[in-house]
Scaffold this motif. Structure first.
Motif, short mmCIF file in Angstrom:
data_model
loop_
_atom_site.label_atom_id
_atom_site.label_comp_id
_atom_site.label_asym_id
_atom_site.label_seq_id
_atom_site.Cartn_x
_atom_site.Cartn_y
_atom_site.Cartn_z
N SER A 249 0.83 -1.20 0.00
CA SER A 249 0.00 0.00 0.00
C SER A 249 0.86 1.25 0.00
O SER A 249 0.61 2.22 -0.75
N TYR A 253 0.79 3.99 -2.97
CA TYR A 253 0.04 5.22 -2.71
C TYR A 253 0.81 6.36 -2.06
O TYR A 253 0.29 7.47 -1.97
N SER A 255 2.80 9.43 -1.92
CA SER A 255 3.05 10.46 -2.94
C SER A 255 4.53 10.79 -3.10
O SER A 255 4.93 11.40 -4.10
N HIS A 264 0.82 -0.66 -8.36
CA HIS A 264 -0.63 -0.89 -8.27
C HIS A 264 -1.00 -2.30 -8.70
O HIS A 264 -1.93 -2.90 -8.15
N ILE A 287 -7.33 3.08 -10.21
CA ILE A 287 -6.12 3.91 -10.21
C ILE A 287 -5.17 3.46 -11.31
O ILE A 287 -4.56 4.27 -12.02
#
Length: 442
Positions: A249, A253, A255, A264, A287
């Motif tokens: 994760s 995700y 940034s 992903h 996403i």
């Protein structure tokens, strides 16, 4: 490298000039003249080296490089700076490709570069390890990386700290490789009903070493696919699913990390392996769709969305599958065309949500006919893949009507060959002609 240097060095004897080098490389020069021309001569020599490498003339490149290095070493008018990165990079490339190069000569050259280029020591160690791995020398590569880990010189800079973590990570990757081998051995024993505690102990030892090294590198923002996959595999095997999910994760995700489609993909695959909810799977793929609309997983995404009872998700499904087929790499993907044909057919039969198709088609009607539905494509598809041709012809007939070149050719050939489904296809498009005409804008 001694043999190679000797071979190249013989080209530097007074009686023999290196090919194509200007005469001022050899003639005596005054101190003042030498200082003025040395830089220019060095640049010219480097251009000869570059030219030889681009033409894959490795022997010639080695001769020029030897001359270049000896010129620097014998030039007492400048302060000795040690071998430049150019020397290391160019020398490595030449030795990797020279017909008389050997692993022994390569090792010797790399050791010299490590000794003389302190600031580049860790980079050289990594390149040395990669070369050893490419030659199947895994134990030697591991030893090389282990020695690099223990290296210290002065105060460590931020750059060197990152390089050290990379060295540790690759050593950890080799520990993971050893763990994988032991795991396979253990699984084979279990199949045969045997037990071996020594294998399990070795696995645990490799696991601890690998985990310690791999978890450090993946904290630093970057693209670390191989390290992340290996680390997660280790965690999953020993049942630490929570930590594995957290790692994936964060990788996908956070940034601070660069955008990375693979991150992903790994997260989605993990969720699927562990029976995550459809909502979580759809969220992960949405996403990925935004980043790489042509990804092969978009077909799975479309199938999931089409099964949804929510109109919004089915609408998204149509958008997703149209986007997949916008790319040359998926032009002849049977599954993708089958998904689009199925959804288009359902909409046409029900005559509900025709506006969905029209919205997608409006932005494509100027280029999809030539891209997908030319007569040439019809001929080629018919010869190579009947299933692909059928799905494409259905879509072409709906979007462009029965006069579409692709549909006309395929339906004619299919009926001529007396293939039942093509006769059914022709009847379907003729029956729903008014709907098709509305969609095509005629």
């Amino acid at each position: 490298m001694d043999g190679l240097v000797a071979e190249a060095g013989s080209a530097l004897l007074p009686a023999l000039h290196l090919p194509c080098l200007p005469k001022h490389f050899y003639r005596a020069a005054s101190s003042h003249e030498h200082k003025l021309s040395f830089k220019k001569s060095k640049e010219v020599c480097l251009s000869y080296i570059q030219d030889a490498i681009l033409q894959k003339q490795w022997k010639r490149a080695a001769e020029f490089l030897t001359f270049y290095i000896e010129s620097i070493e014998k030039d007492y008018s400048i302060e000795y700076m040690g071998p430049s990165e150019i020397t290391w990079r160019v020398g490595t490339e030449i030795l990797c490709n020279h017909s008389h190069g050997s692993i022994g000569e390569f090792n010797s050259f790399m050791e010299q570069m490590k000794t003389l280029g302190v600031k580049r020591y860790l980079k050289v160690c990594l390149e040395h390890a990669f070369h050893l791995l490419c030659n199947g020398l895994i134990d030697e590569a591991y030893q090389n990386l282990s020695l690099a880990e223990s290296w210290r010189f002065g105060e460590q800079t931020t750059a060197q700290d990152k390089e050290m973590k990379l060295v540790q990570a690759y050593r950890g990757l080799l520990d993971y490789y050893s763990w994988s081998k032991q795991k396979n051995t253990l699984l084979e024993y279990e199949k045969e009903g045997l037990e071996d505690s020594s294998v399990e102990r070795e696995m645990k030892r490799c696991f601890r070493k690998a985990v310690m090294s791999l978890k450090e590198i993946i904290k630093i923002p970057g693209v670390w696919d191989l390290f992340v996959k290996s680390y997660v595999d280790l965690l999953e095997f020993y049942g630490d699913h929570h930590e594995a999910r957290e790692v994936l994760s964060e990788y996908a995700y956070n940034s601070k990390f660069p955008s990375n489609p693979n991150a992903h993909v790994y997260f989605y695959q993990f969720l699927k392996r562990h029976g995550a909810s459809k909502k979580s799977l759809i969220s992960a793929l949405k996403i990925l769709h935004d980043i790489v609309p042509s990804h092969e997983l978009m077909i799975d995404f479309n199938i999931m969305l089409q099964k949804s009872k929510k109109r919004k998700k089915r609408r998204l499904g149509l958008e997703v599958i149209f986007a997949v087929l916008d790319y040359a790499g998926t032009k002849e993907n049977v599954k993708a065309w089958s998904c689009l044909a199925r959804q288009v057919k359902q909409i046409v039969i029900s005559e509900k949500h025709l506006d969905w198709i029209k919205e997608e088609w409006n932005s494509r009607k100027d280029w999809w006919p030539a891209f997908h539905f030319s007569r040439y494509s019809a001929k080629r598809n018919w010869q190579e893949n009947e299933s692909l041709t059928y799905e494409k012809a259905l879509v072409a007939g709906v979007l462009l009507g029965k006069d579409c070149k692709y549909f006309k050719y395929v339906s004619h050939q299919g009926c001529k060959a007396q293939v039942k489904r093509f006769r059914t296809l022709k009847k379907f498009v003729n029956r729903h002609g008014p709907v098709c005409l509305r969609l095509s804008g005629l």
